[in-house]
Scaffold this active site. Structure first.
Site, short mmCIF file in Angstrom:
data_model
loop_
_atom_site.label_atom_id
_atom_site.label_comp_id
_atom_site.label_asym_id
_atom_site.label_seq_id
_atom_site.Cartn_x
_atom_site.Cartn_y
_atom_site.Cartn_z
N GLU A 32 0.91 -1.09 0.15
CA GLU A 32 0.04 0.03 -0.07
C GLU A 32 0.80 1.16 -0.10
OE1 GLU A 32 -2.68 0.02 3.24
OE2 GLU A 32 -3.50 2.00 2.58
N ARG B 151 4.56 -12.64 10.03
CA ARG B 151 5.54 -11.52 9.67
C ARG B 151 6.70 -11.48 10.30
NH1 ARG B 151 1.90 -7.46 9.35
NH2 ARG B 151 3.19 -5.75 9.76
N LYS C 248 3.84 1.02 9.73
CA LYS C 248 4.10 1.94 9.05
C LYS C 248 3.46 3.11 9.73
CE LYS C 248 3.10 0.15 4.93
NZ LYS C 248 2.52 0.05 3.50
P1 ATP Z 1 2.12 -1.97 7.93
O1 ATP Z 1 1.13 -2.57 9.12
O2 ATP Z 1 3.32 -1.75 8.41
O3 ATP Z 1 1.21 -1.02 7.43
P2 ATP Z 1 1.24 -3.61 5.77
O4 ATP Z 1 0.88 -4.96 5.85
O5 ATP Z 1 -0.08 -2.87 6.12
O6 ATP Z 1 2.16 -3.00 7.02
P3 ATP Z 1 1.60 -3.56 3.02
O7 ATP Z 1 2.02 -2.25 2.28
O8 ATP Z 1 0.03 -3.81 2.86
O9 ATP Z 1 1.95 -2.94 4.59
O10 ATP Z 1 2.44 -4.66 2.84
C1 ATP Z 1 2.70 -5.31 1.69
C2 ATP Z 1 2.93 -6.71 1.69
O11 ATP Z 1 4.19 -6.72 2.68
C3 ATP Z 1 1.83 -7.39 2.51
O12 ATP Z 1 1.69 -8.56 1.55
C4 ATP Z 1 2.35 -7.65 3.85
O13 ATP Z 1 1.97 -8.83 4.19
C5 ATP Z 1 3.71 -7.66 3.60
N1 ATP Z 1 4.53 -7.32 4.91
C6 ATP Z 1 4.33 -6.28 5.70
N2 ATP Z 1 4.65 -6.00 6.82
C7 ATP Z 1 5.56 -7.16 6.99
C8 ATP Z 1 6.29 -7.77 7.90
N3 ATP Z 1 6.69 -7.32 9.08
N4 ATP Z 1 6.85 -9.15 7.49
C9 ATP Z 1 6.75 -9.72 6.56
N5 ATP Z 1 5.77 -9.12 5.57
C10 ATP Z 1 5.10 -8.01 5.77
MG MG Z 2 -1.55 -3.71 4.11
#
Ligand code: ATP
Ligand code: MG
Length: 556
Positions: free
Chosen positions: A35, A261, A271
């Site tokens: 995102e 994760r 984020k």
């Molecule tokens: P945040 O909670 O930091 O906003 P998010 O999951 O909403 O993280 P995205 O931009 O949607 O952030 O993530 C893109 C991809 O990266 C998703 O498939 C997510 O599952 C993966 N991802 C995000 N954070 C992690 C993590 N700490 N470990 C492994 N994969 C991750």
């Molecule tokens: Mg997300």
């Protein structure tokens, strides 16, 4: 399909291997769906390495798809930074970059299809009411009074939502599933909500936006994704993923698989919280070298290889755990140890005058750039009568375990001779300003003497022929192991996450370029900071210390 045997690195490889063997798929197609509401971090690197890595190993494809369904939090700066970081990590997406927003027309049609089938309705409960009606894990939810509107009524209302006739939060489209489901995500989840904001890709075209749950599975199916890999918190959402694909007219039905994760000790990987650090100016920017972002790690001096190696070492499982920061540090240390030149730098300088040498004395000493790699060549280092050593390498008095310079005792200068400290000079505050020494020319390069005499070796730089430099010594941003678990995470900041020192470095580094790395002997790995071009002196970031046990070593 892949000819050569692929190493089955984790449980997802087993799934893929079975699907290829059974003929369910002939080609692996994954996607990485960030995102664009912030910069990528080391957790994303785990997902990138998995998604792109598996596609690469099976000669398949991996898409980069921006999950851009919330214009309030997204912008083009993040889109560009994410593309750059993925490429810098060494991966290339298949074809063009994809955007969920480029499927908005299609998604709208699928929403209409669900309404037609009586499987979706426009709800006009307030956001708070929706929450209250949802129930809890132990208590079933309550049906919304709008739930039994006819498809016709819902069509009209949904169209009015699209025409911007409702206030934000006053209407939304919900799937009609089961308000008593044991899975809260299945209690009539929201599919579309109103957001009056300019979108970075679609501009003013839309004021209603699909949710992640609604759009993700459909985009996966339309792009021909075979294995949709996401983190464990989406485990329950898999039911919704399957429900949506089952109830719309679409051919493909990808499968979602979840993995744990990445959590890192002392590090925040949310984020939203990282954004707070930037907005509150607790760090300089998203690429501050203390940030766990890919851009921060890059500026700190981490290489793409070291991050990929880290992701490979931690593996992919379904177990939630917290990885020690030393696991990440070990990867960059190993990478740099093998290939960066050694140089001497004094970070906390104190002046040493070798009185036994004549005024104007200069001796050129040949030094190896790398102890194990003669191919990296040699350099000439000038030894002069006045040199700097590190303050931590001198004591007026010390126990015999302290193998550095002590008043009245000897120590070897690295790649040179043995000196002895005879007297010191202090300022009015009692701080030592100068150490007067004598040297023993006969000990030059005669290392066997050191063991016999029981003396150590310290590094040094010429006081007259070295370069002034600033050293930025970074440490963890947080002082607790699990800052994510603390409500007020800002109260857990480490006040010493950045310490700036002014010292000197061998003139050998003159002409170095931004991002170039060195091992400063006995100090650590450092790289040239990117703001040094506008600074009157060199600026180095400490990437990582030489050893984990630095604290114990410096406390001797
Ligand atoms: P945040 O909670 O930091 O906003 P998010 O999951 O909403 O993280 P995205 O931009 O949607 O952030 O993530 C893109 C991809 O990266 C998703 O498939 C997510 O599952 C993966 N991802 C995000 N954070 C992690 C993590 N700490 N470990 C492994 N994969 C991750
Ligand atoms: Mg997300």
């Amino acid at each position: 399909m892949c000819e050569a045997k692929v190493k089955l690195k984790n449980f997802i490889y087993h799934v893929v291997e079975n699907d290829l063997a059974s003929g369910k798929y002939t080609l692996v197609h994954t996607r990485f769906p960030p995102e664009p509401n912030g910069y990528l971090h080391i957790g994303h690197a785990k997902s990138i390495c998995l998604n792109f890595g598996i596609a690469k190993d099976y000669q398949g494809q991996c898409n980069l798809r921006f999950d851009d369904t919330n214009p309030l939090k997204e912008n083009i700066e993040y889109v560009n930074a994410i593309k750059h970081d993925v490429q810098w990590l060494g991966f290339q997406w298949s074809g063009d970059v994809q955007y969920t927003s480029s499927y908005f027309d299609k998604l709208y049609e699928y929403a209409l299809e669900l309404i037609d089938k009586g499987l979706a309705y426009v709800d006009q409960l307030s956001t708070k009411q929706i929450r209250d009606y949802r129930g809890t894990l132990t208590c079933p939810g309550t049906n919304s009074p709008y739930r039994d509107q006819s498809p016709k009524e819902n069509q009209v209302l949904f169209s009015r939502m699209r025409q911007n006739e409702f206030e934000e939060g006053s209407a939304c489209l919900r799937a009609k599933i089961d308000m008593a489901s044991p899975f809260i995500v299945m209690r009539d989840p929201v599919l579309y909500r109103i957001k009056s904001a300019l979108h970075h890709q679609t501009g003013k075209k839309w004021c209603i936006y699909p949710t992640y749950d609604f759009s993700h599975c459909i985009c996966d199916a339309m792009e021909g994704i075979t294995h949709s890999l996401c983190t464990l918190e989406f485990q329950d959402n898999r039911r919704l993923y399957d429900w949506i694909l089952k109830n719309i007219t679409i051919e493909a039905h990808p499968r979602q698989y979840e993995f744990s994760r990445l959590n890192l000790e002392y590090v925040i990987l949310s984020k939203r919280k990282l954004n707070v650090l930037v907005k509150e100016k607790i760090v300089e920017s998203w690429d501050d070298p203390r940030m766990p972002t890919i851009s921060g790690l890059r500026r700190r001096g981490y290489t793409a290889e070291s991050i990929r190696e880290f992701c490979s070492r931690i593996g992919v499982t379904k177990q939630d755990n917290q990885i020690q920061i030393s696991a990440l540090e070990a990867c960059i240390r190993k990478d740099l140890n093998d290939r960066v030149p050694r140089v001497m730098a004094v970070i906390d300088p104190i002046l040493v005058i070798i009185e036994s040498l004549p005024i104007g004395y200069e001796k050129e000493i040949v030094m190896q750039n790398h102890p194990k790699r003669p191919d990296m060549g040699k350099r000439l280092v000038l030894l002069t009568r006045e040199i700097y050593i590190d303050q931590a390498d001198f004591r007026e008095e010390a126990r015999c375990q302290y193998k550095r310079l002590v008043l009245g005792k000897e120590v070897r200068l690295r790649n040179a001779f043995i000196i002895k400290a005879n007297r010191i000079e202090k300022d009015s505050l009692g701080k030592i300003t100068k150490i007067f020494c004598s040297h023993d020319e006969s000990t030059f390069f005669k290392y066997f003497l050191d063991k016999k005499k029981g003396i150590g070796v310290i590094h040094w730089v010429s006081a007259t022929c070295s370069l002034a430099a600033e050293f930025r010594l970074y440490d963890q941003l947080f002082k607790v192991k699990n800052p994510e678990g603390v409500t007020d995470f800002l109260s857990m900041l480490n006040p010493n996450s950045l310490i700036i020192r002014r010292g000197f470095v061998e003139s050998e580094v003159l002409g170095c370029t931004i991002g170039q790395s060195f091992q400063f002997e006995r100090e650590g790995y450092f790289c040239v900071n990117n703001c040094y071009a506008s600074s009157p002196h060199l600026i180095f970031n400490r990437i990582v210390r030489l050893r984990d046990n630095w604290e114990t070593k410096s406390n001797i």
